[in-house]
Design an enzyme around this catalytic site. Structure first.
Site, PDB file in Angstrom:
ATOM      1  N   LYS A 173      -5.714   0.120   3.733  1.00  0.00           N
ATOM      2  CA  LYS A 173      -4.866  -0.117   4.906  1.00  0.00           C
ATOM      3  C   LYS A 173      -3.554   0.614   4.634  1.00  0.00           C
ATOM      4  CE  LYS A 173      -1.791  -2.000   6.664  1.00  0.00           C
ATOM      5  NZ  LYS A 173      -0.613  -1.226   7.177  1.00  0.00           N
ATOM      6  N   CYS A 281      10.740   4.242  -4.840  1.00  0.00           N
ATOM      7  CA  CYS A 281      10.909   2.978  -5.558  1.00  0.00           C
ATOM      8  C   CYS A 281      11.494   3.208  -6.943  1.00  0.00           C
ATOM      9  CB  CYS A 281       9.578   2.267  -5.677  1.00  0.00           C
ATOM     10  SG  CYS A 281       8.397   3.247  -6.585  1.00  0.00           S
TER      11      CYS A 281
HETATM   12  P1  NAD Z   1       6.541  -2.851   3.555  1.00  0.00           P
HETATM   13  O1  NAD Z   1       6.503  -3.994   2.623  1.00  0.00           O
HETATM   14  O2  NAD Z   1       7.257  -3.016   4.850  1.00  0.00           O
HETATM   15  O3  NAD Z   1       5.045  -2.392   3.956  1.00  0.00           O
HETATM   16  C1  NAD Z   1       4.069  -2.162   2.982  1.00  0.00           C
HETATM   17  C2  NAD Z   1       2.695  -2.413   3.585  1.00  0.00           C
HETATM   18  O4  NAD Z   1       2.593  -3.794   3.974  1.00  0.00           O
HETATM   19  C3  NAD Z   1       2.414  -1.593   4.843  1.00  0.00           C
HETATM   20  O5  NAD Z   1       1.082  -1.159   4.807  1.00  0.00           O
HETATM   21  C4  NAD Z   1       2.652  -2.585   5.978  1.00  0.00           C
HETATM   22  O6  NAD Z   1       1.856  -2.326   7.113  1.00  0.00           O
HETATM   23  C5  NAD Z   1       2.247  -3.912   5.348  1.00  0.00           C
HETATM   24  N1  NAD Z   1       3.001  -5.043   5.906  1.00  0.00           N
HETATM   25  C6  NAD Z   1       4.270  -5.018   6.381  1.00  0.00           C
HETATM   26  N2  NAD Z   1       4.637  -6.243   6.813  1.00  0.00           N
HETATM   27  C7  NAD Z   1       3.575  -7.059   6.592  1.00  0.00           C
HETATM   28  C8  NAD Z   1       3.339  -8.452   6.820  1.00  0.00           C
HETATM   29  N3  NAD Z   1       4.277  -9.230   7.339  1.00  0.00           N
HETATM   30  N4  NAD Z   1       2.149  -8.950   6.467  1.00  0.00           N
HETATM   31  C9  NAD Z   1       1.200  -8.171   5.933  1.00  0.00           C
HETATM   32  N5  NAD Z   1       1.359  -6.850   5.696  1.00  0.00           N
HETATM   33  C10 NAD Z   1       2.537  -6.295   6.014  1.00  0.00           C
HETATM   34  O7  NAD Z   1       7.123  -1.596   2.736  1.00  0.00           O
HETATM   35  P2  NAD Z   1       7.521  -0.162   3.267  1.00  0.00           P
HETATM   36  O8  NAD Z   1       8.776  -0.268   4.060  1.00  0.00           O
HETATM   37  O9  NAD Z   1       6.352   0.516   3.869  1.00  0.00           O
HETATM   38  O10 NAD Z   1       7.829   0.581   1.874  1.00  0.00           O
HETATM   39  C11 NAD Z   1       9.064   0.536   1.206  1.00  0.00           C
HETATM   40  C12 NAD Z   1       9.067  -0.526   0.139  1.00  0.00           C
HETATM   41  O11 NAD Z   1       8.018  -0.299  -0.803  1.00  0.00           O
HETATM   42  C13 NAD Z   1      10.348  -0.526  -0.682  1.00  0.00           C
HETATM   43  O12 NAD Z   1      10.748  -1.847  -0.900  1.00  0.00           O
HETATM   44  C14 NAD Z   1       9.937   0.129  -1.991  1.00  0.00           C
HETATM   45  O13 NAD Z   1      10.705  -0.230  -3.117  1.00  0.00           O
HETATM   46  C15 NAD Z   1       8.541  -0.367  -2.127  1.00  0.00           C
HETATM   47  N6  NAD Z   1       7.770   0.473  -3.030  1.00  0.00           N
HETATM   48  C16 NAD Z   1       7.530  -0.011  -4.274  1.00  0.00           C
HETATM   49  C17 NAD Z   1       6.841   0.753  -5.181  1.00  0.00           C
HETATM   50  C18 NAD Z   1       6.562   0.249  -6.568  1.00  0.00           C
HETATM   51  O14 NAD Z   1       5.814   0.889  -7.261  1.00  0.00           O
HETATM   52  N7  NAD Z   1       7.130  -0.872  -6.993  1.00  0.00           N
HETATM   53  C19 NAD Z   1       6.369   2.024  -4.809  1.00  0.00           C
HETATM   54  C20 NAD Z   1       6.617   2.479  -3.524  1.00  0.00           C
HETATM   55  C21 NAD Z   1       7.326   1.684  -2.638  1.00  0.00           C
END
Ligand code: NAD
Length: 500
Positions: A173, A281
């Site tokens: 997803k 990240c």
């Molecule tokens: P996000 O948490 O908004 O979304 C991530 C995924 O979760 C997406 O596929 C989204 O559709 C899904 N999602 C969003 N809200 C949801 C909900 N309420 N219920 C279920 N699924 C949901 O993150 P983003 O804005 O796409 O990405 C940025 C974030 O990711 C930043 O916080 C960054 O630090 C983090 N990140 C972390 C790493 C790591 O390795 N720790 C790597 C890359 C990004």
């Protein structure tokens, strides 16, 4: 306008949900396509397909699985430029950065090609007289991946190459903000000879994710995204009996010691803070300067470098920009609001990116490189993840104060120390409560054959991404103890078996 559906059983399948999400080109602010937000039933259909495919895929030999991955790797190479452009057009990052992301993802595919070796298990002959013991690393079944917008191809590739190499089937997803590149990758997997149904994509939002977290046929969930969602994924998936690895947000500090070479620090920090517009990240968002002299030198040089930075569309012009736009209008506004709070909380705003405009791209989601000095814990720009091109300088008076500051932060993804002292560096690596540490390396992203993951509220679950942890996450260990030939058993023993 095109509408992206799902990829199930080796084919593109339009979604019937009727719920659509717009996908934009962040450099122009123009919508390029729609992506469907799949229904719960459509998600269950993808799981059912993967579940059916598992019965045959798990029996395919590891060598044959590796051969498919070798072909996949070669197709990624021949489609390299096209894939990088797809990333750049929907994410906004500059082309060289998109190529870097793709390369790091492809390294995980290379690692997964070693699966006949990685999945060997262990064997001990003669653990008792005539008794051998060995372990089998068996696939789990249907595994699911949920990925963030900021690495639309690398993060999925942290997950599915190892999962399918181990004999699992997969439902991905992707982020609804930049879903096109992974759809192209799915086609390449099919072209490489992956049987239909082994790798599937469901586009969607919470409705699809909740099915992946609760359907009994899904055995494991790999997640990367923000901390509140990571926590939710971990809690809900675990409650439903699944194995979960959930990586969350970050606030990465770089310690600048008085003995660090300013030129080296500045060159490292420019890319680490402003590269990919800070939407990594592992981006460095806090420079912790030990002593005022280190801070003054750093700030003077950063100001000079920022004035020479080129900001523009990722796929842009004759000269590639250093940094592109942010992912969306909403996110750009959020980052600007953080800059407002920094000013209100009393930090010194030295470079302000709020009114930044790129000529000819006035509707693009650009925020200019921003620099704050005198930032302190308790300010929102220090405590929270901004995920934009905003660098904060925190001044401390001693090395120990720097360590205590970092250890007290709720996140623990990455960190770095810049110093000429082996003693300080070694102490730092030992004492710091962060999962990935750089010594004179600003973005210490582990290679595919090591594992990636943070500490504290940057991760939920015990096993990290790729490397040996990845193989362990996607396999279940079974240990066999076997006696051949059968011995003459004449007496029963009711005590704990021990080998004599
Ligand atoms: P996000 O948490 O908004 O979304 C991530 C995924 O979760 C997406 O596929 C989204 O559709 C899904 N999602 C969003 N809200 C949801 C909900 N309420 N219920 C279920 N699924 C949901 O993150 P983003 O804005 O796409 O990405 C940025 C974030 O990711 C930043 O916080 C960054 O630090 C983090 N990140 C972390 C790493 C790591 O390795 N720790 C790597 C890359 C990004």
């Amino acid at each position: 306008m095109n509408t992206l559906g799902n990829f199930i059983n080796g084919k593109h399948i339009p979604s019937k949900s009727g719920r659509l999400s717009p996908v934009y080109n962040p450099a122009t602010g123009e919508q390029s396509i729609h992506v469907s937000l799949s229904t719960a039933d459509e998600t269950r259909q993808a799981i059912a397909t993967a579940h059916e495919a598992f019965a045959t895929w798990k029996a395919v030999t590891p060598l044959r699985r590796a051969q498919i991955l070798f072909r996949f790797k070669s197709l990624l190479e021949s489609n390299f430029d096209l894939l990088a452009e797809l990333i750049s057009l929907e994410h906004g990052k500059v082309l060289s950065d998109a190529k870097g992301e793709l390369t790091r993802g492809m390294e995980v595919v290379e690692f997964a090609c070693g699966i006949p070796h990685l999945q060997k298990g262990e064997f001990s002959a003669n653990v008792g007289t005539g008794v051998d013991s060995y372990s089998l690393m068996q696939p789990l079944g249907v595994c699911a991946g949920i990925s963030p917008f900021n690495f639309p191809v690398m993060v999925p590739m942290w997950m599915f190459p190892i999962a399918i190499a181990c004999g699992n089937t997969f439902v991905m997803k992707p982020s609804e903000k930049d879903p096109s590149v992974i759809m192209k990758v799915a086609e390449l997997l099919t072209e490489a000879g992956l049987p239909d149904g082994v790798f599937n994509i469901v586009n969607g939002d919470k409705e699809a994710v909740d099915v992946l977290l609760t359907d009994a046929r899904v055995q494991a969930v790999s997640f990367v995204g923000s901390t509140p969602i990571a926590e939710y994924i971990y809690a809900t998936g675990s409650q439903h009996g699944k194995r979960v690895q959930a990586l969350g947000g970050a606030k990465n500090h770089m310690v600048v010691m008085p003995d660090a070479e300013t030129e080296q620090v500045v060159s490292a920090l420019m890319g680490a803070a402003y590269g990919s517009a800070g939407e990594r990240c592992m981006a460095i968002s806090v420079a912790v300067c030990v002593g005022d002299e280190a801070a003054e030198k750093l700030i003077t040089e950063i100001k000079k470098e920022v004035s020479n930075m080129l900001v523009g569309p990722g796929t842009g012009g004759d000269q590639e920009p250093h940094m592109g736009p942010l992912i969306s209008q909403v996110h750009a506004e959020k980052v600007k609001h953080y800059i407002d709070t920094g000013v209100q909380d009393g930090a010194s705003l030295l470079i302000d990116g709020r009114d930044f405009k790129v000529a000819g791209h006035e509707r693009g989601y650009f925020v200019g490189p921003t620099l704050f000095d005198n930032v302190k814990p308790g300010m929102r720009i220090y405590d929270e993840e901004i995920f934009g091109p905003v660098l904060s300088v925190v001044r401390v008076s001693s090395y120990q104060e720097a360590v205590d500051l970092i250890n007290a932060h709720e996140y623990g993804n990455g960190t770095a120390i810049f110093t000429g002292s082996g003693e300080s560096a070694r102490h730092f690596c030992e004492q710091i409560q962060v999962g990935m540490v750089g010594v004179n390396v600003p973005i210490p992203v582990p290679m595919a054959f090591h594992s990636f993951g943070g500490w504290k509220r940057s991760v939920f679950g015990p096993l990290n991404m790729h490397g040996n942890d990845g193989v362990r996450f996607f396999t279940r260990m079974k240990t066999v103890t076997a006696r051949w030939p059968k011995s003459d058993v004449t007496t029963h023993s009711f005590s704990m078996p021990t080998m004599k």
